[in-house]
Write an enzyme that holds these catalytic residues in place. Sequence first.
Site, PDB file in Angstrom:
ATOM      1  N   CYS A 397      14.015  31.380 -22.781  1.00 35.51           N
ATOM      2  CA  CYS A 397      14.694  30.372 -21.970  1.00 35.51           C
ATOM      3  C   CYS A 397      16.154  30.171 -22.409  1.00 35.51           C
ATOM      4  O   CYS A 397      17.015  30.931 -21.993  1.00 35.51           O
ATOM      5  CB  CYS A 397      13.904  29.070 -21.982  1.00 35.51           C
ATOM      6  N   HIS A 538       8.833  30.788 -20.497  1.00 40.32           N
ATOM      7  CA  HIS A 538       8.313  30.458 -21.835  1.00 40.32           C
ATOM      8  C   HIS A 538       7.008  31.212 -22.083  1.00 40.32           C
ATOM      9  O   HIS A 538       5.926  30.650 -21.917  1.00 40.32           O
ATOM     10  CB  HIS A 538       8.072  28.951 -21.949  1.00 40.32           C
ATOM     11  N   GLU A 540       5.577  31.839 -24.640  1.00 41.83           N
ATOM     12  CA  GLU A 540       4.755  31.267 -25.720  1.00 41.83           C
ATOM     13  C   GLU A 540       3.615  30.413 -25.162  1.00 41.83           C
ATOM     14  O   GLU A 540       2.640  30.154 -25.852  1.00 41.83           O
ATOM     15  CB  GLU A 540       5.619  30.456 -26.701  1.00 41.83           C
TER      16      GLU A 540
HETATM   17  N1  GLN Z   1      18.879  23.958 -21.615  1.00 43.62           N
HETATM   18  C1  GLN Z   1      18.552  25.059 -20.810  1.00 43.62           C
HETATM   19  C2  GLN Z   1      18.272  24.655 -19.362  1.00 43.62           C
HETATM   20  O1  GLN Z   1      18.055  23.513 -19.080  1.00 43.62           O
HETATM   21  C3  GLN Z   1      17.355  25.807 -21.386  1.00 43.62           C
HETATM   22  C4  GLN Z   1      16.087  25.022 -21.341  1.00 43.62           C
HETATM   23  C5  GLN Z   1      15.003  25.595 -22.235  1.00 43.62           C
HETATM   24  O2  GLN Z   1      15.278  26.388 -23.123  1.00 43.62           O
HETATM   25  N2  GLN Z   1      13.768  25.187 -22.028  1.00 43.62           N
HETATM   26  O3  GLN Z   1      18.277  25.480 -18.485  1.00 43.62           O
END
Ligand code: GLN
Length: 565
Positions: A397, A538, A540
């Site tokens: 992400c 994600h 994970e």
């Molecule tokens: N801050 C980034 C966004 O809002 C990544 C978010 C994250 O890593 N879950 O897109």
Amino acid sequence: MTPRFIFIIGGVISGLGKGVFTASLGKVLQMGGYKVNLIKIDPYLNVDAGTMRPTEHGEVWVTYDGGEIDQDLGNYERFLHKKFSKNNNITTGKIFQQVIKEERSGRYLGKTIQYIPHVTDYITEMLVKNHQQSEAHLSIVEVGGTVGDYESSLFLHAIARMQSRYKVASVFLGYFLRPPHINEIKTKPYQHALMNLMSFGIKPTLYVVRAPTQPHIHKLEKIAAAANATLDSIITIPDTRNIYEIPKLLYTFTPALVKLLKPLALRFPKNDRTFKTERAKYTRFLGSIIKIEKKRKEVKVAIVGKYTKAGRFTLKDSYISVVEAIRFAAWKNKVRPRIVWLDALQIEKARLSDLQKMLEGIEGIVVPGGFGSTGVEGKIKAITFARTKKIPYLGLCYGLQLAVIEFARNVAKLKGANSTEIDPKTPYPVIDILPRQRKLLSQKQYGATMRLGEYKAYLKKGTMVYTLYRELRRLYRDSHGAYVIERHRHRYEVNPKYHKTLQKAGIVFSGLSEDSTLVEFIELPSNVHPFFIATQAHPEFTSYPTEPNPLFYGLIKAAKGLKVQ
Ligand code: GLN
């Protein structure tokens, strides 16, 4: 059919591993042939965990249907290898929000609304609804907090009332303290917490004693006497190094499980043959990981985090799913995982030579999800290091967004490239907010501005990501092409304006969203870097002990020095 519930209630102290116990019990009943539903009650006033800082409450878990939930749901899914909905998490905030909404819309017309029976009935209604929707044989409900907490008492009242209406069993989980100055196990706090629970009218079916070591039988007899229970309804769970040992510990207590299911009019196991095979399978799996964990040879993976200055929670709690995902991937690769924590802020300040020292011997680098600007330049520095030194890299992400920024600055030569989350005035906003989210954000509706939950991504044939998902059988097909499903939690995206420039400079977009507008996976070609992959999702959250996520699996394989493609 009358709904069936097992309630898990904790006492004495928090941090007893109630979540792991709940997940393990679920696992064992599943092994015995039952379809099990797991529900977590969080007695706090937040509607969900979405706006909580990870150092405050551990990692935020994302469900397939876009819920931002307490990390216990993560353990449930990992242990049972099953998806649970956001509705499997009930918070006080959620309950009150609904009760008040329904009061306004006239549900209680004319009545004075009270904690008991109205709020408690609403709790019951939510539990029953969730149970029925799950179509499970039984629901196990973990009550967050500790007996005696003001916040959880409403839920205990609800459970007490449910006992006469449904088929209900309950488990009390408490701790035997051993104060260092006397170095002897003391049972009084356990007894008092138990008495407190019984004052609600709840008499446990099963008593679980958590203790630093196996307590003497006469300590357990004290509990039996205080609870007016027999010894065979008390089980002890000493501290274990590996949480995946708990299910095995539990199935050695089969008579206690038989007793636990009696009030539900269910036998245990439901199916003897299934239980035997599943038990054998689990014992084998456990045996193999214990062997791997004893190996000399290890693989060293660094997680570059920012939630290092934890308050109540440790770093491990803030990134628990990432840690588990790495472990599962290592087990599948038959190598012992060793996780090294790197503080992004420290890297930010470090000179290249210091960085070299900090990263010495590191065989893989993970930049996990994150928000805001703290430590960002440190993470980018670590990515430069991974890219130029050809160390396997996996970005999750934020780890994708920062990899794109790093690449834009240093390879595509877009000086000062950034995300508008960090620098709204950047000359090259290679990461920018989605237009539909911008509006909500300007209205300060932070709770509703994210792209959350499962989304499909279509993969490009021949990429490393494609190879890995195919190898681990997580690549599906429809008329559009080959796709994967992963969970999301983000507001920002790779800016479509720069797609061409970035691709020309050599980055490969290995996966795009269903409408082809959003970049979901990126990688560097295998002749440029052995493993440089990042995803907007994600992975994970879709990692299981016996079935690691393909991207983590690939990271460890590459970290071992093996070719991924
Ligand atoms: N801050 C980034 C966004 O809002 C990544 C978010 C994250 O890593 N879950 O897109």
